[in-house]
Write an enzyme that holds these catalytic residues in place. Sequence first.
Site, PDB file in Angstrom:
ATOM      1  CG  ASP A  63     -13.563   2.228   5.283  1.00 34.26           C
ATOM      2  OD1 ASP A  63     -13.076   2.157   4.116  1.00 34.26           O
ATOM      3  OD2 ASP A  63     -13.304   2.440   6.325  1.00 34.26           O
ATOM      4  NE  ARG A  68      -3.833  -0.066   2.536  1.00 36.26           N
ATOM      5  CZ  ARG A  68      -4.652   0.133   3.234  1.00 36.26           C
ATOM      6  NH1 ARG A  68      -4.531  -0.925   4.327  1.00 36.26           N
ATOM      7  NH2 ARG A  68      -5.338   1.005   3.711  1.00 36.26           N
ATOM      8  CE  LYS A 104      -6.576  -4.042   7.701  1.00 36.64           C
ATOM      9  NZ  LYS A 104      -7.138  -2.665   7.819  1.00 36.64           N
TER      10      LYS A 104
HETATM   11  O1  LIG Z   1      -8.507   7.804   8.888  1.00 35.72           O
HETATM   12  C1  LIG Z   1      -9.275   6.677   9.274  1.00 35.72           C
HETATM   13  O2  LIG Z   1      -9.367   6.277  10.453  1.00 35.72           O
HETATM   14  C2  LIG Z   1      -9.502   5.898   7.925  1.00 35.72           C
HETATM   15  C3  LIG Z   1      -9.519   6.643   6.886  1.00 35.72           C
HETATM   16  C4  LIG Z   1      -9.999   5.714   5.708  1.00 35.72           C
HETATM   17  O3  LIG Z   1      -8.763   5.721   4.791  1.00 35.72           O
HETATM   18  P1  LIG Z   1      -8.327   6.715   3.742  1.00 35.72           P
HETATM   19  O4  LIG Z   1      -8.297   8.091   4.089  1.00 35.72           O
HETATM   20  O5  LIG Z   1      -7.169   5.746   3.283  1.00 35.72           O
HETATM   21  O6  LIG Z   1      -9.557   6.589   2.737  1.00 35.72           O
HETATM   22  C5  LIG Z   1     -10.687   4.522   6.043  1.00 35.72           C
HETATM   23  O7  LIG Z   1     -10.904   3.808   4.614  1.00 35.72           O
HETATM   24  C6  LIG Z   1      -9.967   3.801   6.951  1.00 35.72           C
HETATM   25  O8  LIG Z   1     -10.659   2.506   7.343  1.00 35.72           O
HETATM   26  C7  LIG Z   1      -9.940   4.547   8.129  1.00 35.72           C
HETATM   27  C1  LIG Z   2      -9.196   0.609   4.572  1.00 37.39           C
HETATM   28  C2  LIG Z   2      -9.573   0.001   6.028  1.00 37.39           C
HETATM   29  O1  LIG Z   2      -8.489   0.007   6.758  1.00 37.39           O
HETATM   30  P1  LIG Z   2      -6.826   0.692   7.001  1.00 37.39           P
HETATM   31  O2  LIG Z   2      -6.723   1.597   6.032  1.00 37.39           O
HETATM   32  O3  LIG Z   2      -6.937   1.275   8.237  1.00 37.39           O
HETATM   33  O4  LIG Z   2      -5.959  -0.586   6.951  1.00 37.39           O
HETATM   34  C3  LIG Z   2     -10.716  -0.509   6.301  1.00 37.39           C
HETATM   35  O5  LIG Z   2     -10.857  -0.874   7.521  1.00 37.39           O
HETATM   36  O6  LIG Z   2     -11.537  -0.727   5.645  1.00 37.39           O
END
Ligand SMILES: O=C(O)C1=C[C@@H](OP(=O)(O)O)[C@@H](O)[C@H](O)C1
Ligand SMILES: C=C(OP(=O)(O)O)C(=O)O
Length: 418
Positions: free
Chosen positions: A308, A128, A405
Amino acid sequence: MADLPDVLTIDPLSSPPDASVRPPGSKSITNRALLCAALAPGTSTLTGALFADDTRAMLGAVAALGATVDADPAAATVTVTGVDPRLGTADATVDAQQSGTTSRFVLPAAALRPGRTVVDGSPQLRARPFGPVLAALRDAGAEVSPGDFLPATVRGPLPGGPVRVSGHISSQFLSGLLMAGPLMTGGLAVELTSALVSVPYVEMTRAVMAAFGVEVAGLTVAPGGYRATDYAIEPDASAASYFLGAAAVAGGRVTVRGLGTGSLQGDVAFADVLARMGATVTRSADSLTVSAGGALHGVDVDMADISDTAQTLAAVAVYADSPTRVRGIGFIRRKETDRVAAVVTELRRAGIDAVEDEDGFTIHPGRPRPTRFATYEDHRMAMSLSLLGLRSPGIEIADPGCVAKTYPDFFTDLARLS
Ligand SMILES: O=C(O)C1=C[C@@H](OP(=O)(O)O)[C@@H](O)[C@H](O)C1
Ligand SMILES: C=C(OP(=O)(O)O)C(=O)O
């Protein structure tokens, strides 16, 4: 977590659900509160915390930064005694496992330490993107290993000041920088170089930081420090989407307790998407209810703020009476898996006409045939596709244990709908 088989069959509900659920604590709030508490001198008690792989990764990370943590999973409580990371001279390592939030939040905090910190994670996390936060930390004066991926090594001190970061890949880079901001010598002023996705998560960052005594003005944080506090964490709104989606799919009613009108989580807006499809949504100060009975209609919706829940919507859309188009979510191709491709591939495996485009997908309603769904080591693939099994026979979920997770007891709680 209950022992789960390699493949789990989902039994269709014998009647529409009429249920009240309280999902575990928000992953996103837990991981912010753990980090802010770890940076605050004194002791903070977090209640309603999530215990799952992603938050255990953060518990390990804040301990590596020098905080003392005392966790009581049965009581959903964590006590954290914070430290000033600027005093941390020993070398440290952080295993962020599969957790985007842990890794992206801890890198800036670790870069405050004069000691070297290596941040690494699972092969999935290593794939990632991390380039934007690592570049911003270099801008802010930290010593950062070359490259754009984990493992990464960071070392302070962190002078801070003006930094530039992109917003279109993930909001987590910005949130992580902001949380370290008050401990940077010169404070922090972030300039976004591209449009921000997942905007409500940055609002959440501001709110949690404020609870720990730090104000963010725009994208600027003055030098200062956190204040230890006791903090109550709401149930997880992304997790709630599966239960609200179940009400829509099975034509029943589900109330989520603990997610009220004052929720910090943008994903509560998933209920509004269901309302546009024809469900009825009722909100109170401490609950959110979706009821459905009549036909569901397809929608055309931009989910960049609530991505999400895009896979949840894909599952619900199968049972609508017209197609659903989801836009604005090209960036979810770089989450746990390429979520656009994965959800389209799996729905097509079940005989559903699903089409992907660069920016999202279109789901044409249909009758899913008995299918064993692959889940791509993505908890949200497992949780969302299980909704099909509540209405259509013969749905199986491969590797159901991947829900650990964020929601280890998901399938136990889902079974309570019957
Ligand atoms: O800041 C956070 O807690 C999150 C931001 C989101 O990610 P992105 O900002 O990468 O979209 C989300 O998808 C993730 O599950 C949690
Ligand atoms: C994208 C997710 O998690 P993270 O980016 O925190 O791994 C998620 O929980 O859907």
